[in-house]
Design an enzyme around this catalytic site. Structure first.
Site, PDB file in Angstrom:
ATOM      1  N   GLN A  88       0.846  -1.195   0.000  1.00 17.37           N
ATOM      2  CA  GLN A  88       0.000   0.000   0.000  1.00 17.37           C
ATOM      3  C   GLN A  88       0.880   1.243   0.000  1.00 17.37           C
ATOM      4  OE1 GLN A  88      -3.461  -0.585   3.002  1.00 17.37           O
ATOM      5  NE2 GLN A  88      -1.913  -2.072   3.594  1.00 17.37           N
ATOM      6  N   VAL A  90       3.656   4.096  -1.016  1.00 17.36           N
ATOM      7  CA  VAL A  90       4.021   4.799  -2.240  1.00 17.36           C
ATOM      8  C   VAL A  90       5.525   5.054  -2.296  1.00 17.36           C
ATOM      9  CG1 VAL A  90       1.737   5.805  -2.564  1.00 17.36           C
ATOM     10  CG2 VAL A  90       3.410   7.045  -1.187  1.00 17.36           C
ATOM     11  N   HIS A 106      -1.457   1.669  -4.188  1.00 18.34           N
ATOM     12  CA  HIS A 106      -1.897   3.057  -3.996  1.00 18.34           C
ATOM     13  C   HIS A 106      -1.025   4.072  -4.734  1.00 18.34           C
ATOM     14  CE1 HIS A 106      -4.086   1.687  -0.058  1.00 18.34           C
ATOM     15  NE2 HIS A 106      -4.727   1.353  -1.153  1.00 18.34           N
ATOM     16  N   THR A 173       0.328  -2.813   8.727  1.00 20.19           N
ATOM     17  CA  THR A 173      -0.832  -2.062   8.239  1.00 20.19           C
ATOM     18  C   THR A 173      -1.954  -2.156   9.263  1.00 20.19           C
ATOM     19  OG1 THR A 173      -2.583  -1.938   6.553  1.00 20.19           O
ATOM     20  CG2 THR A 173      -1.471  -4.061   6.766  1.00 20.19           C
ATOM     21  N   SER A 174      -2.655  -1.048   9.468  1.00 21.06           N
ATOM     22  CA  SER A 174      -3.752  -1.040  10.434  1.00 21.06           C
ATOM     23  C   SER A 174      -4.992  -1.727   9.854  1.00 21.06           C
ATOM     24  CB  SER A 174      -4.088   0.399  10.833  1.00 21.06           C
ATOM     25  OG  SER A 174      -4.534   1.114   9.696  1.00 21.06           O
TER      26      SER A 174
HETATM   27  N1  APR Z   1       6.778  -2.106  12.383  1.00 25.56           N
HETATM   28  C1  APR Z   1       5.602  -2.647  11.965  1.00 25.56           C
HETATM   29  N2  APR Z   1       4.438  -2.014  12.052  1.00 25.56           N
HETATM   30  C2  APR Z   1       4.444  -0.782  12.584  1.00 25.56           C
HETATM   31  C3  APR Z   1       5.613  -0.149  13.043  1.00 25.56           C
HETATM   32  C4  APR Z   1       6.832  -0.877  12.931  1.00 25.56           C
HETATM   33  N3  APR Z   1       8.008  -0.377  13.326  1.00 25.56           N
HETATM   34  N4  APR Z   1       5.276   1.071  13.509  1.00 25.56           N
HETATM   35  C5  APR Z   1       3.951   1.195  13.337  1.00 25.56           C
HETATM   36  N5  APR Z   1       3.445   0.082  12.781  1.00 25.56           N
HETATM   37  C6  APR Z   1       2.061  -0.270  12.421  1.00 25.56           C
HETATM   38  C7  APR Z   1       0.997   0.388  13.239  1.00 25.56           C
HETATM   39  O1  APR Z   1       0.802  -0.320  14.442  1.00 25.56           O
HETATM   40  C8  APR Z   1      -0.203   0.316  12.297  1.00 25.56           C
HETATM   41  O2  APR Z   1      -0.910  -0.895  12.484  1.00 25.56           O
HETATM   42  O3  APR Z   1       1.845   0.149  11.102  1.00 25.56           O
HETATM   43  C9  APR Z   1       0.442   0.317  10.906  1.00 25.56           C
HETATM   44  C10 APR Z   1       0.254   1.603  10.137  1.00 25.56           C
HETATM   45  O4  APR Z   1      -1.112   1.805   9.865  1.00 25.56           O
HETATM   46  P1  APR Z   1      -1.592   3.063   9.008  1.00 25.56           P
HETATM   47  O5  APR Z   1      -0.888   4.284   9.495  1.00 25.56           O
HETATM   48  O6  APR Z   1      -3.058   3.046   9.020  1.00 25.56           O
HETATM   49  O7  APR Z   1      -0.999   2.756   7.549  1.00 25.56           O
HETATM   50  P2  APR Z   1      -1.587   1.797   6.418  1.00 25.56           P
HETATM   51  O8  APR Z   1      -2.354   0.667   7.005  1.00 25.56           O
HETATM   52  O9  APR Z   1      -0.463   1.470   5.509  1.00 25.56           O
HETATM   53  O10 APR Z   1      -2.588   2.775   5.681  1.00 25.56           O
HETATM   54  C11 APR Z   1      -3.289   2.329   4.552  1.00 25.56           C
HETATM   55  O11 APR Z   1      -4.194   4.502   4.173  1.00 25.56           O
HETATM   56  O12 APR Z   1      -3.731   6.759   4.238  1.00 25.56           O
HETATM   57  C12 APR Z   1      -3.908   5.675   3.426  1.00 25.56           C
HETATM   58  O13 APR Z   1      -3.228   5.338   1.242  1.00 25.56           O
HETATM   59  C13 APR Z   1      -2.727   5.409   2.558  1.00 25.56           C
HETATM   60  O14 APR Z   1      -1.719   3.309   1.931  1.00 25.56           O
HETATM   61  C14 APR Z   1      -2.248   4.065   3.022  1.00 25.56           C
HETATM   62  C15 APR Z   1      -3.500   3.427   3.576  1.00 25.56           C
END
Ligand code: APR
Length: 232
Positions: A88, A90, A106, A173-174
């Protein structure tokens, strides 16, 4: 013998240890910026300067960071597995680490495209997209990013790929954003599914998932070692 296929879905957390902010953690990008101001087609229609500036800053940062242990562990898995990454993100850290098969759901920060013809995609020279930078049809270039409210063109391909997994790994990813968060449901029944994330991600829609509550660097390196040892 045919290599087993590992499909990996990554999110912002895989790049966190490289120094790139995630979106939804505390201090994340969506706390500092309003999604509707910088990451929607409406934002682009309203204020191109602000949207370009947001992505210019992200792109500039990309030149200052390096892949981390998680990206490299996924490269190492290619020694014994057919590894297919669906990200996901970029950023280009998977590619810079050396991963061969990377699908960007994305979009990609280092690319820009025509705002009238989405098939006209270009590598941007340097970090800055400027007002007046035009495609060959004369329209302003926009970031090559899938914004909120836009379709995700690669989803059918990503779903197909997911359905061919022998092993599925989700990292950082969340799982808040669909359709990406739903891809794992295309994994075949009985396909082992691992999820690496230091936080309590909601996994109620992923039956049987093995959760590894570690940061990506440590968790991915450990899992890669385990999988490589299990496979002769
Ligand atoms: N290692 C692994 N995971 C981590 C770390 C780490 N060091 N630090 C944080 N995280 C986790 C968090 O706990 C969370 O679950 O990474 C995840 C990040 O989640 P988001 O910020 O929601 O990012 P993501 O899931 O990639 O978002 C999806 O949303 O804004 C849009 O298009 C954008 O691609 C993105 C999409």
């Amino acid at each position: 013998m045919m290599k087993k296929r590992i499909v990996v879905l990554t999110g912002a957390g895989v790049s966190a240890e490289s120094g790139i902010s995630t979106f939804r953690d505390s201090g994340g990008l969506w706390e500092k910026y309003d999604i509707s101001e910088v990451a929607t087609p409406e934002a682009w229609a309203r204020n191109q300067d602000l949207v370009m500036e947001f992505y210019n800053q992200r792109r500039k940062q990309l030149y200052e960071v390096e892949p981390n242990a998680a990206h490299y562990a996924l490269v190492k898995l290619e020694e014994k597995f057919d590894v297919q990454i669906i990200t996901q993100n970029v950023d280009d850290l998977h590619e810079r680490a050396g991963s061969k098969n990377v699908m960007h759901l994305h979009g990609e920060l280092k690319k820009v495209r025509s705002s009238v013809d989405e098939s006209l995609v270009y590598e941007l020279d340097g970090w800055e997209l400027k007002k007046g930078d035009k495609c060959e049809k004369g329209s302003q270039l926009r970031p090559h990013i899938v914004w909120f409210g836009e379709p995700v063109p690669l989803i059918p391909e990503a779903a197909n790929l997911s359905s061919t997994a022998d092993i599925y790994i989700i990292i950082g990813t969340s799982l808040n954003v669909y359709p990406a968060a739903g891809l794992v449901s295309y994994a075949p029944p009985n396909c082992p599914i691992y999820l690496i994330d230091p936080a309590m991600v909601s996994v109620s829609h992923i039956p049987g998932v093995k959760v590894i509550r570690e940061k990506a660097g440590k968790g991915t390196a450990q899992l890669a070692e385990q999988l490589l040892n299990e496979t002769s």
